[in-house]
Design an enzyme around this catalytic site. Structure first.
Site: not given
Ligand code: DGL
Length: 270
Positions: A194-196, A7-8, A162, A70-72, A39-40
């Site tokens: 979004c995995t966040h 992931d980012s 983050e 990471c979906n992005t 990344y988004g």
């Protein structure tokens, strides 16, 4: 044998937790590209370059299979990677498809023509790059007809998570849900794309109300990975150790990760 999870930043830890529970015997190597998150807000070429670099690092760590948690990256880079970059003996999988299969009541790999499904009004919350890519709508259109999707780009939310600024993150969730409801007052389902965002799932649910079914990816991806590894046991790589790699400052990243997952996590420099 080891499987890579990328992931980012810290969002993919929500997926890592679920896959670790589903497959306790498999070592996972997690890579957080914290120096380049989020990344988004990046363009597709940039996301592609960063994602291939991180994925190569996971191949080098003995992973033959890498999950883009990471979906992005799944939306902006995965198809291009699979078409022209991934070596023959390696695999890179994204996190979109298991989610869409769940929403459209499909079994893994059911490629029958699109059909009507129970939900008709779906809210998608994702990063600006994922929303821009329209990858979610494209994958959905392969499987379902008559589903109205309203997408809300949740600017600022990944940065706040983050940084561990949960007060700002909560305020952003509530204002993005309000913005979505102005466009679609009564969604039946909401996708946390979004995995966040599962780190804020309770706030999303509270802001959306009890009648909205909130879908998040972790458990769906874990079930899909378990099924995949049963069918492709050869894709467990040569690595034998679990680990956490980051391009950011290991101490800071470890601190935030430990807070989120409520267990001690030690990142090292990638
Ligand atoms: N967690 C990621 C996703 O699923 C990345 C978010 C970002 O870096 O902007 O989209």
């Amino acid at each position: 044998m080891a499987v890579g999870v990328f992931d980012s930043g810290l969002g993919g830890l929500t997926v890592l937790d679920a896959v670790t529970q589903a497959l306790p015997e498999v070592p996972f190597v997690y890579f957080a590209d914290s120096a380049h998150a989020p990344y988004g807000v990046r363009d597709a070429d940039d996301v592609y370059d960063l994602t291939t670099r991180a994925t190569q690092r996971l191949f080098d760590a003995g992973c033959d299979l890498v999950i883009l948690a990471c979906n992005t990256a799944s939306a902006a880079a995965l198809r291009r990677m699979q078409e022209s970059w991934v070596p023959r003996d390696k695999r890179v999988l994204g996190v979109f498809v298991p989610l869409i299969e769940a929403l459209t009541e499909r079994q893994w790999g059911d490629n029958s023509p699109p059909r009507e499904v129970a939900v008709q009004h779906v809210a998608l919350f994702a990063t600006p790059a994922t929303v821009r890519s329209r990858a979610f709508q494209r994958e959905l259109a392969f499987r379902a007809i008559g589903v109205d999707v309203e997408a809300q780009a949740c600017g600022g939310l990944v940065d706040a998570i983050e940084e561990g600024d949960m007060i700002l993150a909560e305020a952003l969730v509530r204002s993005h849900v309000d913005a979505l409801k102005r466009k679609m007052p009564d969604p039946q389902a909401a996708i946390l794309g979004c995995t966040h965002y599962p780190l804020m799932q309770d706030i999303f649910q509270d802001a959306l109300g009890p009648n909205v079914a909130v879908y998040s990816q972790a458990n769906l991806v874990a079930a899909a990975l378990k099924d995949y590894l049963k069918r492709h046991p050869d894709m467990m790589g040569s690595g034998t150790e679990s680990g956490f790699l980051t391009t950011g400052k290991p101490q800071k990243v470890s601190h935030h990760a430990t807070q989120f997952l409520r267990r001690k996590i030690d990142f090292e420099a990638a």
